[in-house]
Scaffold this active site. Structure first.
Site, short mmCIF file in Angstrom:
data_model
loop_
_atom_site.label_atom_id
_atom_site.label_comp_id
_atom_site.label_asym_id
_atom_site.label_seq_id
_atom_site.Cartn_x
_atom_site.Cartn_y
_atom_site.Cartn_z
N CYS A 12 0.83 -1.21 0.00
CA CYS A 12 0.00 0.00 0.00
C CYS A 12 0.86 1.26 0.00
CB CYS A 12 -0.94 -0.01 1.21
SG CYS A 12 -1.99 1.45 1.28
N CYS A 64 -0.46 4.12 2.15
CA CYS A 64 -0.24 3.93 3.60
C CYS A 64 1.23 4.19 3.96
CB CYS A 64 -0.55 2.51 4.04
SG CYS A 64 -2.01 1.78 3.31
N ASP A 65 2.13 3.64 3.17
CA ASP A 65 3.52 3.56 3.62
C ASP A 65 4.51 4.41 2.83
OD1 ASP A 65 2.71 1.73 5.54
OD2 ASP A 65 2.97 0.02 4.21
#
Ligand code: NDP
Length: 324
Positions: free
Chosen positions: A143, A146-147
């Site tokens: 992701c 997200c990261d």
């Protein structure tokens, strides 16, 4: 009848324990639907495999995924949700308005429910290389949204040639120094517009016919050995983050032949609602959303599902009163 064979009858069954399931539980419990939530195989869902969550509103310092899921569970329990560890392995969904839906847990016990909220999520696909699996959480992520931020100014790589990979590659290119994008064929599956975004972004190094031979690094990702699948030529590059964007699989196998799905298995809901094709069955979170896939959007649809379930029950109850 033995204790084990007794069937329980409840108002609201929630399947899945990600942000969608727990948010549905918070709302359903506060509406006095006395929900029972089955966690599934991965209690907490995909967020438990993430480290820091920095984009969920209300956490100015960020929060780690597992802690956030524990807190969501506690919040759902505070209003009376019963959270049970267990996997729903089979369902028999009613087609009738006011009908009773049945769910089998762990191939053993059956639960009967007036409403069902499906929040079983989707599972990111991985390549399956041992080095990739070993370094999940150590620089290998599925992701970028997200990261990606953790790799600000660094060199990273992304695998995949679909819309997700194209979108995430351009997202990463904004944050990172350089993005090497590996596409296994000589063309991308992504839409022409997304392909154009990739090819017109200067710091994306697009490699066709290229696959990963090995992810390098012991504790954290330090590099990548790539292989050109036409020439078999290998090349090593230094990277700190590797993003896998080769698709997700919605967790809908148990609903096949009962609920309407698109050709990739995502549940279809009526626009602007969480209603599936069956009365009293609602779907929220990634299981019905392949475009946004964020914790906050999943939580939003979880809320909608509980409100839809509450309204459905209220309509049935008032119809019963009229006919009584
Ligand atoms: P897709 O299934 O569309 O694409 C997966 C990509 O990963 C393909 O390029 C595929 O290659 C590649 N791939 C699969 N397995 C491997 C492997 N083992 N090794 C290397 N590469 C591999 O998934 P997406 O997540 O990209 O998209 C899912 C759906 O969501 C699509 O319908 C997409 O259009 C939609 N979507 C729409 C967005 C938007 O409109 N903004 C954003 C994101 C997704 P190959 O082509 O060779 O099979």
């Amino acid at each position: 009848m033995s204790e084990e064979n007794k069937t329980e009858r409840i108002k609201c069954l929630i399947i899945g324990s990600g942000p969608a399931g727990y948010t549905a539980a918070i709302y359903a419990a506060r509406a006095d639907l006395k929900p029972i939530l089955y966690t599934g195989m991965e209690p907490g869902g995909q967020l438990t495999t993430t480290t820091e969550v920095d984009n969920f509103p209300g956490y100015p310092e960020g929060i780690d995924g597992p802690t956030m899921m524990v807190q969501l569970q506690q919040q759902a329990e505070r209003f009376g949700t019963e959270v049970r560890i267990g996997m729903v392995t089979e369902v028999q969904l009613s087609k009738e308005v006011g009908g009773i839906h049945k769910a089998c847990v762990d191939n053993k016990t059956w639960v009967e429910a007036e409403t069902v909220i499906i929040s079983t999520g989707a599972t990111a696909k991985y390549l399956g290389l041992p080095s990739e699996q070993r370094l999940r959480g150590g620089g290998v992520s599925a992701c970028a949204v997200c990261d990606g931020f953790f790799y600000k100014g660094q060199d990273v790589a992304i695998v995949g040639g679909g819309d997700t990979a194209a979108e995430e590659a351009t997202y990463l290119a904004n944050i990172c120094n350089k993005v090497t994008m590996l596409v296994r064929k000589d063309e991308m599956r992504a839409s022409k517009a997304m392909q154009h975004r990739v090819t017109s972004t200067k710091n994306i190094d697009l490699r066709y016919n290229t696959e990963i031979d090995e992810v390098l690094g012991e504790q954290v990702v330090e590099g990548l050995r790539m292989v050109n699948n036409q020439t078999q030529e290998k090349e090593e590059i230094a990277i700190t983050g590797l993003f896998i964007a080769i698709g997700h699989k919605p967790n809908t196998d148990i609903f096949k032949d009962q609920l309407e799905m698109d050709d990739t298995g995502y549940l279809i809901t009526e626009p602007k609602t969480t209603k599936t094709n069956l009365p009293g069955v609602f779907a929220s979170g990634d299981v019905q959303d392949k475009d946004y896939r964020q914790a906050v959007t999943a939580a939003g649809t979880g809320c909608m599902a509980a409100l839809d379930a509450e309204r459905y029950l209220a309509t049935i109850e008032s119809e019963e009163e009229v006919t009584a």
